[in-house]
Design an enzyme around this catalytic site. Sequence first.
Site, PDB file in Angstrom:
ATOM      1  N   LYS A  22      24.613  43.251  38.034  1.00  0.00           N
ATOM      2  CA  LYS A  22      25.838  44.046  37.850  1.00  0.00           C
ATOM      3  C   LYS A  22      26.246  44.057  36.373  1.00  0.00           C
ATOM      4  O   LYS A  22      26.505  45.115  35.810  1.00  0.00           O
ATOM      5  CB  LYS A  22      26.977  43.437  38.680  1.00  0.00           C
ATOM      6  CG  LYS A  22      28.323  44.020  38.345  1.00  0.00           C
ATOM      7  CD  LYS A  22      29.430  43.463  39.199  1.00  0.00           C
ATOM      8  CE  LYS A  22      30.124  42.240  38.631  1.00  0.00           C
ATOM      9  NZ  LYS A  22      30.987  42.504  37.469  1.00  0.00           N
ATOM     10  N   ASN A  23      26.271  42.878  35.760  1.00  0.00           N
ATOM     11  CA  ASN A  23      26.796  42.813  34.399  1.00  0.00           C
ATOM     12  C   ASN A  23      25.845  43.382  33.349  1.00  0.00           C
ATOM     13  O   ASN A  23      26.237  43.555  32.197  1.00  0.00           O
ATOM     14  CB  ASN A  23      27.183  41.372  34.046  1.00  0.00           C
ATOM     15  CG  ASN A  23      28.483  40.966  34.723  1.00  0.00           C
ATOM     16  OD1 ASN A  23      29.124  41.788  35.385  1.00  0.00           O
ATOM     17  ND2 ASN A  23      28.876  39.713  34.569  1.00  0.00           N
ATOM     18  N   ARG A  93      37.600  46.323  34.474  1.00  0.00           N
ATOM     19  CA  ARG A  93      37.754  46.181  33.024  1.00  0.00           C
ATOM     20  C   ARG A  93      36.552  46.706  32.249  1.00  0.00           C
ATOM     21  O   ARG A  93      36.688  47.158  31.121  1.00  0.00           O
ATOM     22  CB  ARG A  93      37.938  44.715  32.666  1.00  0.00           C
ATOM     23  CG  ARG A  93      39.193  44.093  33.169  1.00  0.00           C
ATOM     24  CD  ARG A  93      39.219  42.654  32.761  1.00  0.00           C
ATOM     25  NE  ARG A  93      38.987  42.537  31.318  1.00  0.00           N
ATOM     26  CZ  ARG A  93      39.923  42.677  30.406  1.00  0.00           C
ATOM     27  NH1 ARG A  93      41.149  42.907  30.758  1.00  0.00           N
ATOM     28  NH2 ARG A  93      39.628  42.575  29.127  1.00  0.00           N
ATOM     29  N   CYS A 117      44.583  40.612  34.267  1.00  0.00           N
ATOM     30  CA  CYS A 117      43.792  40.536  35.490  1.00  0.00           C
ATOM     31  C   CYS A 117      43.950  39.138  36.059  1.00  0.00           C
ATOM     32  O   CYS A 117      44.542  38.265  35.428  1.00  0.00           O
ATOM     33  CB  CYS A 117      42.331  40.907  35.250  1.00  0.00           C
ATOM     34  SG  CYS A 117      41.329  39.591  34.653  1.00  0.00           S
ATOM     35  N   ARG A 122      43.092  38.364  29.101  1.00  0.00           N
ATOM     36  CA  ARG A 122      41.883  39.080  28.671  1.00  0.00           C
ATOM     37  C   ARG A 122      42.140  40.227  27.694  1.00  0.00           C
ATOM     38  O   ARG A 122      41.969  41.398  28.027  1.00  0.00           O
ATOM     39  CB  ARG A 122      41.114  39.588  29.902  1.00  0.00           C
ATOM     40  CG  ARG A 122      40.593  38.454  30.745  1.00  0.00           C
ATOM     41  CD  ARG A 122      39.819  38.939  31.923  1.00  0.00           C
ATOM     42  NE  ARG A 122      38.435  39.261  31.614  1.00  0.00           N
ATOM     43  CZ  ARG A 122      37.544  39.585  32.549  1.00  0.00           C
ATOM     44  NH1 ARG A 122      37.891  39.649  33.802  1.00  0.00           N
ATOM     45  NH2 ARG A 122      36.305  39.862  32.228  1.00  0.00           N
ATOM     46  N   ASP A 307      31.153  32.505  35.359  1.00  0.00           N
ATOM     47  CA  ASP A 307      31.035  33.229  36.628  1.00  0.00           C
ATOM     48  C   ASP A 307      30.415  32.379  37.741  1.00  0.00           C
ATOM     49  O   ASP A 307      30.305  32.828  38.883  1.00  0.00           O
ATOM     50  CB  ASP A 307      30.208  34.511  36.432  1.00  0.00           C
ATOM     51  CG  ASP A 307      30.999  35.578  35.671  1.00  0.00           C
ATOM     52  OD1 ASP A 307      32.192  35.374  35.432  1.00  0.00           O
ATOM     53  OD2 ASP A 307      30.402  36.609  35.314  1.00  0.00           O
ATOM     54  N   ARG A 400      32.646  43.939  45.073  1.00  0.00           N
ATOM     55  CA  ARG A 400      32.484  44.375  43.680  1.00  0.00           C
ATOM     56  C   ARG A 400      31.197  43.803  43.095  1.00  0.00           C
ATOM     57  O   ARG A 400      30.658  44.371  42.142  1.00  0.00           O
ATOM     58  CB  ARG A 400      33.658  43.878  42.829  1.00  0.00           C
ATOM     59  CG  ARG A 400      34.959  44.589  43.118  1.00  0.00           C
ATOM     60  CD  ARG A 400      36.005  44.141  42.126  1.00  0.00           C
ATOM     61  NE  ARG A 400      35.434  44.128  40.796  1.00  0.00           N
ATOM     62  CZ  ARG A 400      35.889  43.414  39.774  1.00  0.00           C
ATOM     63  NH1 ARG A 400      36.942  42.655  39.920  1.00  0.00           N
ATOM     64  NH2 ARG A 400      35.299  43.469  38.591  1.00  0.00           N
TER      65      ARG A 400
HETATM   66  C1  UD1 Z   1      31.980  39.474  30.718  1.00  0.00           C
HETATM   67  C2  UD1 Z   1      31.515  39.553  32.162  1.00  0.00           C
HETATM   68  C3  UD1 Z   1      32.276  38.547  33.031  1.00  0.00           C
HETATM   69  C4  UD1 Z   1      32.143  37.144  32.420  1.00  0.00           C
HETATM   70  C5  UD1 Z   1      32.539  37.144  30.953  1.00  0.00           C
HETATM   71  C6  UD1 Z   1      32.291  35.823  30.259  1.00  0.00           C
HETATM   72  C7  UD1 Z   1      30.834  41.849  32.478  1.00  0.00           C
HETATM   73  C8  UD1 Z   1      31.112  43.172  33.068  1.00  0.00           C
HETATM   74  N1  UD1 Z   1      31.744  40.893  32.661  1.00  0.00           N
HETATM   75  O1  UD1 Z   1      33.370  39.817  30.698  1.00  0.00           O
HETATM   76  O2  UD1 Z   1      31.727  38.583  34.338  1.00  0.00           O
HETATM   77  O3  UD1 Z   1      32.984  36.261  33.127  1.00  0.00           O
HETATM   78  O4  UD1 Z   1      31.786  38.152  30.236  1.00  0.00           O
HETATM   79  O5  UD1 Z   1      30.949  35.484  30.329  1.00  0.00           O
HETATM   80  O6  UD1 Z   1      29.807  41.640  31.884  1.00  0.00           O
HETATM   81  N2  UD1 Z   1      38.621  37.799  24.544  1.00  0.00           N
HETATM   82  C9  UD1 Z   1      39.605  37.972  23.585  1.00  0.00           C
HETATM   83  N3  UD1 Z   1      39.618  39.141  22.868  1.00  0.00           N
HETATM   84  C10 UD1 Z   1      38.714  40.142  23.088  1.00  0.00           C
HETATM   85  C11 UD1 Z   1      37.712  39.948  24.047  1.00  0.00           C
HETATM   86  C12 UD1 Z   1      37.684  38.761  24.778  1.00  0.00           C
HETATM   87  O7  UD1 Z   1      40.444  37.097  23.381  1.00  0.00           O
HETATM   88  O8  UD1 Z   1      38.793  41.188  22.405  1.00  0.00           O
HETATM   89  C13 UD1 Z   1      38.560  36.528  25.335  1.00  0.00           C
HETATM   90  C14 UD1 Z   1      38.752  36.741  26.832  1.00  0.00           C
HETATM   91  O9  UD1 Z   1      40.121  36.785  27.168  1.00  0.00           O
HETATM   92  C15 UD1 Z   1      38.032  35.538  27.403  1.00  0.00           C
HETATM   93  C16 UD1 Z   1      36.870  35.334  26.421  1.00  0.00           C
HETATM   94  O10 UD1 Z   1      37.241  36.012  25.232  1.00  0.00           O
HETATM   95  O11 UD1 Z   1      38.853  34.418  27.387  1.00  0.00           O
HETATM   96  C17 UD1 Z   1      35.529  35.860  26.899  1.00  0.00           C
HETATM   97  O12 UD1 Z   1      35.676  37.200  27.322  1.00  0.00           O
HETATM   98  P1  UD1 Z   1      34.474  38.246  27.273  1.00  0.00           P
HETATM   99  O13 UD1 Z   1      33.217  37.545  26.909  1.00  0.00           O
HETATM  100  O14 UD1 Z   1      34.884  39.397  26.418  1.00  0.00           O
HETATM  101  O15 UD1 Z   1      34.403  38.713  28.785  1.00  0.00           O
HETATM  102  P2  UD1 Z   1      34.079  40.156  29.333  1.00  0.00           P
HETATM  103  O16 UD1 Z   1      33.127  40.847  28.428  1.00  0.00           O
HETATM  104  O17 UD1 Z   1      35.358  40.838  29.667  1.00  0.00           O
END
Ligand code: UD1
Length: 421
Positions: A22-23, A93, A117, A122, A307, A400
């Site tokens: 999925k990811n 997201r 969320c 996030r 995850d 999902r």
């Molecule tokens: C992706 C995965 C999700 C997984 C996560 C961490 C997908 C679709 N989803 O989510 O399943 O749990 O990686 O491995 O691939 N953050 C900030 N600012 C930003 C971006 C992120 O502060 O601009 C923080 C987030 O709040 C979180 C951390 O960074 O605490 C990691 O988030 P991120 O790696 O961006 O997760 P996703 O890409 O949303």
Amino acid sequence: MDRLLIHGGRPLEGTTRASGSKNSSLPILAATLLASEPVCLNSLPHLRDITTMVELLVELGANVSVDERLGVTVDTNTIRVLRAPYDLVRKMRASFLVLGPLLARYGKVEVSLPGGCAIGTRPVDQHLKALEQMGADLVIEDGYVKASCDKGLVGANIRMDLVTVGGTQNVMMAATLAKGTTVIENAAREPEIVELASCLRAMGAQISGEGTETIVVEGREQLGGCMYRVMSDRIEVGTYLIAAAATGGHLRVDEACPETLGAVLAKLGDFGCRVIVDGSTIELDARGFTPSAADVRTEAYPGIPTDLQAQFMALNCVSEGQGRITETVFENRFMHVQELVRLGASIRLENPTTAVVTGVKELRGAQVMATDLRASSSLVIGALAAVGTTTISRIYHIDRGYECIEEKLRWLGADIERLHV
Ligand code: UD1
């Protein structure tokens, strides 16, 4: 709303096959927005999040077709709407990943802010900061990020303040059509980043360094089409292996991408499970003993993925001894704790990101509620290991991210059914 009914206490035994990731699929679907020719994707999993992303592409004007072997072809030459609406971004997201590609190709886009969320605030500040460094003009208005770059994006040296998977993906995609070179430092190293880079390369992008903390992208005038097969879902594989461990089972998972699961397989070994890797097959044997509780700390790749945190917590609940679970990626990812406690688990929250789990002799079936995607799979694991009957409500969360979960588990001997109510 559908519910799952599980009569627990049966070990998972047999062979299953991993579904497509999925990811990996979600950013790759977003990346089709960069291609001036159709892109054909194979092994996309049949999941609600994938449908949501396809709906978004269609809403933007893309032509999406499915062939008889479930290959999905996306042609984005017909894009006419440059706005990702709140209703779709709110549902998932990962919809925010269309920001970089649309901006890079069309110079203008509006994408709804994802909002909060269940697992934390996030933010997307890192995505936005990086795109600004590449020359984008951004305003946040009416809940939307409104972005434009009249003269196109320009390559830049970007240092991410923290490791973000989505942020790295958004910037990497945008950089493929920017003028000049983009260097992303402190980039995420997840296999899904490597996968996106390979797919972009198949479209003609020039990228190096993916899988390390520095990624270099040389912008191109345009990208072409490609055929791409998405890799297996390491989180799904990890979930089934943990379920087998928690039920004292014996499981083989084929097409399981063991190279992406190093830390997870090592941790299952710490619980006392016998894990054998043979090519792309992983075999786990947990028959005849009670697992020993283990400490689990989530980290960015190559650490243990956040995850799989909830699933490891469920395993600790039925292990012998005490295990500490530390969540370092998200600030509020313990929503499953109270539900596992309903099954009879003994869990003490030391602070908002640390839980101490003391294994109990047995969990007992109860009514529980799924709160987010991975939390729900921990409840399935708890229910499979428990004595008696569990009903899990709000299972749209599970749909999902887990393809055909009841069919796959039933095939492995679980007593599970979906109640349509
Ligand atoms: C992706 C995965 C999700 C997984 C996560 C961490 C997908 C679709 N989803 O989510 O399943 O749990 O990686 O491995 O691939 N953050 C900030 N600012 C930003 C971006 C992120 O502060 O601009 C923080 C987030 O709040 C979180 C951390 O960074 O605490 C990691 O988030 P991120 O790696 O961006 O997760 P996703 O890409 O949303």
